[in-house]
Write an enzyme that holds these catalytic residues in place. Structure first.
Site, PDB file in Angstrom:
ATOM      1  N   CYS A   1       0.843  -1.195   0.000  1.00  0.00           N
ATOM      2  CA  CYS A   1       0.000   0.000   0.000  1.00  0.00           C
ATOM      3  C   CYS A   1       0.880   1.249   0.000  1.00  0.00           C
ATOM      4  CB  CYS A   1      -0.885   0.017   1.233  1.00  0.00           C
ATOM      5  SG  CYS A   1      -1.645   1.622   1.513  1.00  0.00           S
ATOM      6  N   VAL A   2       0.587   2.174  -0.897  1.00  0.00           N
ATOM      7  CA  VAL A   2       1.453   3.352  -1.049  1.00  0.00           C
ATOM      8  C   VAL A   2       1.437   4.241   0.188  1.00  0.00           C
ATOM      9  CG1 VAL A   2      -0.323   4.679  -2.304  1.00  0.00           C
ATOM     10  CG2 VAL A   2       2.070   5.301  -2.529  1.00  0.00           C
TER      11      VAL A   2
END
Lengths: 135, 130
Positions: B78-79
């Site tokens: 997840c960024v």
């Protein structure tokens, strides 16, 4: 993607102390773009996430309680709270924020989508969900 | 069956990441499809190639990489979680002015939409956490 699934976000952690509650909320907000049928379930210390009047000004943490109030605008239809978890912590639904919901197309309105449910309902609601995101 | 896997805890600190690995490997060996493994919270730390565990311990990062190479597995960090915890690929380094990268091969950084999509597309989402 046209398929609509029943999503449940299961929140079991206190709002501060760990990042689970906030990062869970981020998934709910981003997930709104996918137009699924969404409910949130709060149990164990997760019920503290909805307690009104929290003040984080002395802790250098962003207070994200106001974000929960906007969840109705993010397509969240139900915020369920496990009754036993509330009682174990000396809380009642009077201690919790209210979250309004409105369908902008039909103008159907609900004043408060926060609802305390007992253990049997928790089991049933989880069983009915097609996806349970657990945080 | 088509499966999506979510990993919520960091490597070594917590068993969740080991359980997720063994589950994913077993599912693939049984012929199931794993649509995506999505790493969230401290789970993104599974994706740093700079990990150096003691030689007599398992290498959790390399284990994922090898599994991904064998089965063409989609490993996504997840960024937002990755940015908070200093997981960087070329694109992130460029966007955020960082002087290094540390992402392991076969991993990629992308948005939370990838988790939602995986949940929609798969028959089951299996979450490994605390």
């Amino acid at each position: 993607m046209s398929d609509i699934k029943k999503f449940m976000y299961l929140n079991r952690r206190a709002p501060y102390g760990t990042i689970y509650a906030w990062e869970s909320l981020e998934v709910v907000l981003i997930g709104a773009a996918f137009d699924q049928q969404v409910s949130l379930m709060f149990m164990d210390d997760g019920v503290f996430q909805l307690v009104k009047g929290s003040d984080t000004s002395q802790s250098d943490m962003k207070n994200f309680l106001p974000t929960y109030r906007t969840l109705g605008d993010y397509g969240v239809r139900h915020l369920y709270v496990d009754k036993a978890s509330l009682e174990a912590r000396g809380l009642t639904t009077d201690d919790l924020i209210e979250v309004a919901w409105e369908d902008f197309e039909t103008e159907e309105e609900v004043d408060n989508i926060v609802e305390a449910v007992d253990a049997d309902q928790v089991v049933q609601l989880m069983a009915e969900s097609e996806v349970v995101f657990s945080f | 069956m088509k499966l999506a896997v979510q990993v919520n805890e960091g490597p070594y600190q917590h068993q969740a990441t080991d359980s997720a690995y063994h589950f994913t490997k077993a599912a693939l060996e049984k012929g199931h499809e794993v649509f995506r493994v999505f790493f969230y919270h401290d789970g993104v730390l599974n994706g740093t190639r700079l990990t150096t565990p003691p030689q007599d311990d398992r290498n959790i990062v390399n284990r994922w990489v090898e599994l991904a190479e064998k089965y063409d597995l989609d490993l996504v960090l997840c960024v937002a979680a990755a940015q908070r915890r200093g997981l960087v690929d070329d694109g992130e380094a460029q966007r955020n002015g960082k002087d290094a990268t540390n992402i392991a091969p076969k991993f990629r950084i992308s948005g939370l939409g990838q988790l939602i999509e995986a949940a929609i597309q798969s028959d089951r989402l299996v979450v490994f956490g605390d």
